[in-house]
Motif scaffolding. Sequence first.
Motif, PDB file in Angstrom:
ATOM      1  N   ALA A 217       0.061  -5.074  -4.930  1.00  0.00           N
ATOM      2  CA  ALA A 217       1.972  -4.350  -5.783  1.00  0.00           C
ATOM      3  C   ALA A 217       1.968  -5.512  -7.598  1.00  0.00           C
ATOM      4  O   ALA A 217       1.888  -6.357  -7.839  1.00  0.00           O
TER       5      ALA A 217
ATOM      6  N   GLY B  67       5.153  -5.393 -10.947  1.00  0.00           N
ATOM      7  CA  GLY B  67       6.277  -4.984 -11.614  1.00  0.00           C
ATOM      8  C   GLY B  67       6.817  -5.458 -12.640  1.00  0.00           C
ATOM      9  O   GLY B  67       5.690  -6.481 -13.404  1.00  0.00           O
TER      10      GLY B  67
ATOM     11  N   VAL C 142       8.143  -0.243 -11.052  1.00  0.00           N
ATOM     12  CA  VAL C 142       7.382  -0.788  -9.865  1.00  0.00           C
ATOM     13  C   VAL C 142       6.477  -0.538  -8.841  1.00  0.00           C
ATOM     14  O   VAL C 142       6.426   1.041  -8.546  1.00  0.00           O
TER      15      VAL C 142
ATOM     16  N   ALA D 271       3.185   0.315  -6.258  1.00  0.00           N
ATOM     17  CA  ALA D 271       2.750  -0.495  -5.053  1.00  0.00           C
ATOM     18  C   ALA D 271       1.496   0.177  -4.668  1.00  0.00           C
ATOM     19  O   ALA D 271       0.834   1.274  -4.807  1.00  0.00           O
TER      20      ALA D 271
ATOM     21  N   VAL E  97       9.750  -0.301  -0.961  1.00  0.00           N
ATOM     22  CA  VAL E  97      10.076  -0.983  -2.053  1.00  0.00           C
ATOM     23  C   VAL E  97      11.777  -0.785  -2.299  1.00  0.00           C
ATOM     24  O   VAL E  97      12.452  -0.107  -2.116  1.00  0.00           O
ATOM     25  N   SER E  98      12.259  -2.433  -2.760  1.00  0.00           N
ATOM     26  CA  SER E  98      13.346  -2.761  -2.829  1.00  0.00           C
ATOM     27  C   SER E  98      13.420  -3.554  -3.719  1.00  0.00           C
ATOM     28  O   SER E  98      13.060  -4.523  -4.460  1.00  0.00           O
TER      29      SER E  98
ATOM     30  N   GLN F 140      17.673   3.074  -6.772  1.00  0.00           N
ATOM     31  CA  GLN F 140      16.802   4.062  -8.145  1.00  0.00           C
ATOM     32  C   GLN F 140      16.841   5.303  -8.444  1.00  0.00           C
ATOM     33  O   GLN F 140      17.875   5.890  -8.443  1.00  0.00           O
TER      34      GLN F 140
ATOM     35  N   GLY G  48      10.146   4.425  -1.308  1.00  0.00           N
ATOM     36  CA  GLY G  48       8.782   4.521  -0.942  1.00  0.00           C
ATOM     37  C   GLY G  48       8.242   5.269  -0.399  1.00  0.00           C
ATOM     38  O   GLY G  48       8.365   6.520  -1.216  1.00  0.00           O
TER      39      GLY G  48
ATOM     40  N   VAL H  78      11.999  -8.466  -6.114  1.00  0.00           N
ATOM     41  CA  VAL H  78      11.325  -7.123  -5.556  1.00  0.00           C
ATOM     42  C   VAL H  78      10.388  -7.564  -4.430  1.00  0.00           C
ATOM     43  O   VAL H  78       9.978  -8.704  -4.298  1.00  0.00           O
ATOM     44  N   SER H  79      10.790  -6.577  -3.735  1.00  0.00           N
ATOM     45  CA  SER H  79      10.249  -6.258  -2.264  1.00  0.00           C
ATOM     46  C   SER H  79       9.007  -5.496  -1.817  1.00  0.00           C
ATOM     47  O   SER H  79      10.202  -4.462  -2.724  1.00  0.00           O
ATOM     48  N   VAL H  80       7.467  -5.252  -1.366  1.00  0.00           N
ATOM     49  CA  VAL H  80       7.674  -4.644  -0.927  1.00  0.00           C
ATOM     50  C   VAL H  80       6.468  -4.287   0.391  1.00  0.00           C
ATOM     51  O   VAL H  80       5.691  -5.758   0.079  1.00  0.00           O
TER      52      VAL H  80
ATOM     53  N   GLU I  33       3.451  -7.912   2.921  1.00  0.00           N
ATOM     54  CA  GLU I  33       4.840  -7.746   1.950  1.00  0.00           C
ATOM     55  C   GLU I  33       4.533  -9.105   0.783  1.00  0.00           C
ATOM     56  O   GLU I  33       3.778  -9.645   1.045  1.00  0.00           O
TER      57      GLU I  33
END
Length: 211
Positions: A23, A25, A34, A36, A59-60, A70, A97, A158-160, A192
């Motif tokens: 991932a 961004g 972002v 992924a 995705v956040s 989003q 996502g 960012v978290s994926v 993650e």
Amino acid sequence: QRHDHSFVGATPATLAGAITLSANGSEVGGVVQVNASVTNNAGHAFPTGISIRNAMVLVSASYLGTPLVQTSGPTIPFWADDDVPGTQPGDHAGKPGKGFAKVTEGRINGTGPVVRPTLFIDAEALYSNTLIPSSTTDSTTVSFALPPGAQPGWLIDVSVKLLYRRAWRALAVTKGWTQTPQGGPIEIQVDEKQFQVALTTPVELQRLEIE
């Protein structure tokens, strides 16, 4: 001579060895974008097995703990939620996502309304198929609006996450399944990625450029 015919199946170790998440961004055109990618290095589709297996990329993005809204990109399908009224921990339908599953539909015991997803014994048609074929990569792009008053240098978190579930969430919750007969988890976080995106353009200038 006897050969080993055991099937290890989907465990945290086997999934981590066969499925790769990447991932990245950036700020693009006034949004946080972002990307992924999930690469399936296994010799079969992912997820595989009976049709209740499923997986998803969540995705956040947030600024100082406040989630960003989003603006484009796919969302997690309906099958990621349980049937309990309201939003429960673990319900992900509608979130940014993408989901990976083979979803069948049909009537229970051949009567009544068509429901989805169904078990294979009640399947009458294929509703959707988003499994990742062997040796291929599936890519997803999600965009988020900048936080109000965004300024250069602000850092967006960012978290994926890549999650694998051995059963539809509604089925697992209804049956009370928390682990497999072998003692393994029903849900596995395969991987993650966490990172930050530095903003570069003031939101006021971005509006002028758009106008």
